[in-house]
Design a protein around this motif. Structure first.
Motif, PDB file in Angstrom:
ATOM      1  N   ALA A  25       0.853  -1.179  -0.128  1.00  0.00           N
ATOM      2  CA  ALA A  25      -0.223  -0.009   0.194  1.00  0.00           C
ATOM      3  C   ALA A  25       0.940   1.271   0.470  1.00  0.00           C
ATOM      4  O   ALA A  25       0.316   2.818  -0.752  1.00  0.00           O
ATOM      5  N   ASP A  28       2.708   2.006  -3.392  1.00  0.00           N
ATOM      6  CA  ASP A  28       1.162   2.235  -4.425  1.00  0.00           C
ATOM      7  C   ASP A  28       1.190   3.235  -3.778  1.00  0.00           C
ATOM      8  O   ASP A  28       0.865   4.176  -5.370  1.00  0.00           O
ATOM      9  N   ARG A  29       1.128   4.047  -2.820  1.00  0.00           N
ATOM     10  CA  ARG A  29       0.644   5.140  -2.572  1.00  0.00           C
ATOM     11  C   ARG A  29       1.947   6.212  -3.432  1.00  0.00           C
ATOM     12  O   ARG A  29       2.184   7.528  -4.137  1.00  0.00           O
ATOM     13  N   GLU A  32       1.982   6.732  -6.698  1.00  0.00           N
ATOM     14  CA  GLU A  32       0.912   7.447  -7.226  1.00  0.00           C
ATOM     15  C   GLU A  32       0.682   8.973  -6.866  1.00  0.00           C
ATOM     16  O   GLU A  32       0.986   9.837  -7.998  1.00  0.00           O
ATOM     17  N   GLU A 229      -4.642   1.057   3.312  1.00  0.00           N
ATOM     18  CA  GLU A 229      -3.984   1.895   2.026  1.00  0.00           C
ATOM     19  C   GLU A 229      -4.805   3.515   3.785  1.00  0.00           C
ATOM     20  O   GLU A 229      -3.796   4.569   3.322  1.00  0.00           O
ATOM     21  N   GLU A 230      -4.866   3.340   4.066  1.00  0.00           N
ATOM     22  CA  GLU A 230      -5.065   4.477   5.566  1.00  0.00           C
ATOM     23  C   GLU A 230      -3.479   4.661   5.858  1.00  0.00           C
ATOM     24  O   GLU A 230      -3.191   5.553   6.415  1.00  0.00           O
ATOM     25  N   ALA A 232      -0.547   4.258   4.247  1.00  0.00           N
ATOM     26  CA  ALA A 232       0.118   4.714   3.798  1.00  0.00           C
ATOM     27  C   ALA A 232      -0.043   6.091   3.366  1.00  0.00           C
ATOM     28  O   ALA A 232       0.416   6.549   2.678  1.00  0.00           O
ATOM     29  N   GLU A 233      -1.499   6.662   3.306  1.00  0.00           N
ATOM     30  CA  GLU A 233      -1.618   7.764   3.441  1.00  0.00           C
ATOM     31  C   GLU A 233      -0.721   8.603   4.172  1.00  0.00           C
ATOM     32  O   GLU A 233      -0.512   9.473   4.313  1.00  0.00           O
TER      33      GLU A 233
END
Length: 261
Positions: A25, A28-29, A32, A229-230, A232-233
């Motif tokens: 994750a 990926d972040r 992006e 994903e949280e 990763a943010e």
């Protein structure tokens, strides 16, 4: 939004343990956000559509780390962002009495020493250009040990937190920011396997094992596990120019489980 999507353009990022769960994750972040992302793991994920540059290495072995850094330098140049995500534990449940020397050594190598090795190899590059960001993915157990099943792991993560702070004190004056992120329970395949193992060992359902683990952390006010994903943010923010004054901290992201301020 366009600015955020391109804020890491031109940056080379290395994510260890980056082929699944939180690590994937994070990779990926960062991709992006425009970074050129290298992921490290012992085994290839088997994903033919993998968007990151994959290198196989076992960072618990010194010679593997040296080989890895040499390959990265030759193919990509210097690293701008290092996210040390590798970690985990296969130690048995049952508390202190069941842990052997081998259990302690394995957890310390995977959760502490592997980060020390890769940092030692990458930091000279960052010092030479007076810039860089290092993030250590730790765990809430570093402050709230779950002794029944994660004793050695928790000790290793506590040491990682202290090490991360020490590194920031030494290298922030030289232009390198260092931070730690300590997730609580995160919904990953590894967590699912761990809960299944607890369920089998204790003779209870997976749901009961999940609730027991949440209770051992003092409860989770959010009422659920985090998504990878949280986590990763948060990491995406910490490695970005928007976090330019943040260093030497350990961010706990646990849905409110930690009882202290």
């Amino acid at each position: 939004m366009e600015k955020l999507e391109n804020e890491l353009t031109g940056k080379i990022a290395l994510v260890t343990g980056g082929t699944k769960g939180i690590g994937k994750a994070i990779a990926d972040r960062l991709l992006e956000a425009g970074a050129n992302v290298i992921v490290i793991a012992r085994n290839h994920p088997g994903d033919e559509n993998l968007k990151h540059h994959f290198i196989s290495a076992d960072l618990t072995i010194s010679s593997e780390t040296d080989k890895l850094v040499k390959e990265i330098s030759e193919k990509f140049g210097t690293i701008d962002i290092l996210v040390n995500n590798m970690g985990g534990s296969n130690s048995p449940s049952g508390g202190f009495a069941v842990l052997s020397d081998e259990d302690w050594e394995r957890d310390l190598q995977l959760n502490l020493q592997s980060s020390v090795r890769i940092d030692r190899a990458i930091l000279p590059q960052m010092v030479a250009k007076k810039s860089g960001v290092i993030v250590h993915i730790s765990s809430i157990t570093g402050a709230l040990p779950v002794y029944e099943s994660l004793g050695a792991y928790a000790v290793a993560k506590g040491a990682l937190n202290n090490y991360s702070k020490s590194l920031s004190k030494e290298f922030t004056p030289q232009g390198i920011r260092v931070a730690a992120v300590s997730p609580g329970m995160v919904r990953t395949d590894t967590m699912d396997n761990y809960l299944q193992s607890l369920s089998d060992t204790m003779g209870i359902t997976v749901e009961q094992a999940t609730q027991n683990l949440m209770s051992s952390l003092g409860g989770v006010p959010m009422g659920r596990m985090a998504l990878p994903e949280e986590i990763a943010e948060l990491v995406g923010f910490l490695v970005s120019p928007r976090a330019s004054y943040i260093t030497g901290v350990n961010y706990i992201i646990d849905g409110g489980a930690n009882p202290s301020v």
